[in-house]
Write an enzyme that holds these catalytic residues in place. Structure first.
Site, PDB file in Angstrom:
ATOM      1  N   ARG A   1       0.798  -1.312   0.074  1.00  0.00           N
ATOM      2  CA  ARG A   1      -0.054  -0.034  -0.042  1.00  0.00           C
ATOM      3  C   ARG A   1       0.811   1.095  -0.101  1.00  0.00           C
ATOM      4  O   ARG A   1       0.529   2.176  -0.718  1.00  0.00           O
ATOM      5  CB  ARG A   1      -1.012   0.083   1.188  1.00  0.00           C
ATOM      6  CG  ARG A   1      -2.125  -1.156   1.037  1.00  0.00           C
ATOM      7  CD  ARG A   1      -2.994  -0.957   2.420  1.00  0.00           C
ATOM      8  NE  ARG A   1      -3.840  -2.086   2.066  1.00  0.00           N
ATOM      9  CZ  ARG A   1      -4.412  -2.791   3.425  1.00  0.00           C
ATOM     10  NH1 ARG A   1      -3.734  -2.818   4.474  1.00  0.00           N
ATOM     11  NH2 ARG A   1      -5.452  -3.467   3.053  1.00  0.00           N
TER      12      ARG A   1
ATOM     13  N   ARG B   1      -6.494   0.669  14.532  1.00  0.00           N
ATOM     14  CA  ARG B   1      -6.098   1.317  13.433  1.00  0.00           C
ATOM     15  C   ARG B   1      -7.126   2.585  13.136  1.00  0.00           C
ATOM     16  O   ARG B   1      -6.444   3.644  13.149  1.00  0.00           O
ATOM     17  CB  ARG B   1      -5.889   0.681  12.139  1.00  0.00           C
ATOM     18  CG  ARG B   1      -4.870  -0.368  12.090  1.00  0.00           C
ATOM     19  CD  ARG B   1      -4.925  -1.335  11.138  1.00  0.00           C
ATOM     20  NE  ARG B   1      -3.974  -2.473  11.188  1.00  0.00           N
ATOM     21  CZ  ARG B   1      -3.107  -2.917  10.261  1.00  0.00           C
ATOM     22  NH1 ARG B   1      -3.170  -2.618   9.170  1.00  0.00           N
ATOM     23  NH2 ARG B   1      -2.264  -4.129  10.640  1.00  0.00           N
TER      24      ARG B   1
END
Length: 331
Positions: free
Chosen positions: A130, A157
């Protein structure tokens, strides 16, 4: 006499329990047997190091496989993207059910989309894949972002954004769908922007090779198209000799049907599809160097054909210098 309950080995995380619970329901329907979840802690669950430091490949899988081989569980459910590309002879992927949305998504403050992030925005992700693609896209489109490595479950997260430590985090759409939190997404990232991890969005149901009756029953849950698609993606990963934490993205799809993954286009249902497209990308995590290629061929009818499609694209990528862009090589 009623048959003994089938024991399903699963990781303990909220996401793993959710997806294993969904598989358990499906297995109950096709077998008529009770299914109990057996929670197993893996090395990847207890280590706080980043995946690239602890090896990445197989860290969420080994303990589940040990439990299978040791007879502690009858079958196990994995996120397919966590599985090493080499399959042990004693174990079989009995089923790969219909794939969830393979895309990556953004959860950002103030409901921001990726292209609306302010200059210097900090974007968290645990995946070099990513990082590489986000940084490459930002560089190509005049955006100024900083990618920050993070670990932890979904709550942790998203918490980085809620607490103001980060402006956004990138997660897998499939995971948020499975735990009922897809409404927290602020932007679905087109696969033209970020190619997912090989196998992302798919689950793997694994059992021992000698469990013939269970193998046959679990096979009822298999989706042939998902299987050939992820086989091609994982073949590409294997041919690149890259582990599952290397900066490699891949997606096999049917072009007319996958338009919604690239843009908000209507699904082309009802079309007869004869071709499958395989796309692959490798890049340095800073996004400065990328190799991105695709190939299109007849929809594979066999495992070997799907494997060949992945190997062919990997060979082209290696010819263009892909090997030099991967930090981790798996041997």
């Amino acid at each position: 006499m009623t048959q003994k309950a089938l024991r399903l080995g699963t990781r303990r995380s909220k996401l793993a329990m959710a997806q294993s619970g969904q598989v358990a329901d499906a297995v109950r329907r096709v077998t008529g047997r009770a299914v109990e979840l057996v929670e197993i802690t893996t090395h990847g669950d207890v280590s706080r190091e980043h995946l690239t430091q602890i090896g990445g490949t197989g860290v969420f899988v080994a303990a589940l496989r040990d439990a299978l081989l040791g007879g502690e569980v009858d079958f196990a459910v994995h996120s397919l993207k966590d599985l090493p590309t080499t399959q042990p002879d004693e174990l079989v992927l009995a089923a790969i059910p219909v794939r969830e949305d393979p895309r990556d998504v953004l959860v950002a403050r103030d409901a921001l989309k990726f292209t609306d992030l302010p200059r210097g925005a900090r974007v968290g992700t645990g995946a070099p894949r990513r990082m590489a693609q986000l940084n490459a896209y930002a560089r190509a489109h005049g955006l100024d972002i900083e990618t920050a490595p993070i670990r932890g479950n979904v709550d942790t997260r998203i918490g980085f954004v809620r607490d103001g430590e980060l402006d956004a985090v990138v997660l897998a759409a499939a995971g948020l769908n499975r735990i009922g939190r897809i409404d927290e997404v602020t932007d679905f990232l087109s696969v033209d922007t970020v190619l997912p991890a090989p196998g992302q969005g798919a689950l793997a149901i694994e059992c021992t090779a000698d469990a013939a009756d269970l193998l046959a029953a679990l096979g009822e849950l298999d989706d042939p198209f998902t299987r050939v698609a992820v086989t091609a993606e994982r073949s590409l990963l294997a041919a690149l000799e890259a582990g599952c934490s290397a900066p490699v993205g891949a997606l096999a799809d049917l072009p007319p049907l996958s338009a919604p993954l690239e843009r908000e286009a209507p699904r082309a249902d009802g079309q007869i599809v004869k071709e499958m497209r395989l796309r692959g990308v490798v890049g340095t995590t800073d996004g400065t160097r990328m190799v991105q290629l695709s190939t299109t061929g007849p929809v594979p009818q066999t495992h070997d054909q799907a494997m060949a499609l992945g190997r062919e694209l990997a060979t082209e990528m290696l010819d263009q210098g892909a090997a030099g862009l991967m930090g981790e090589r798996a041997h």
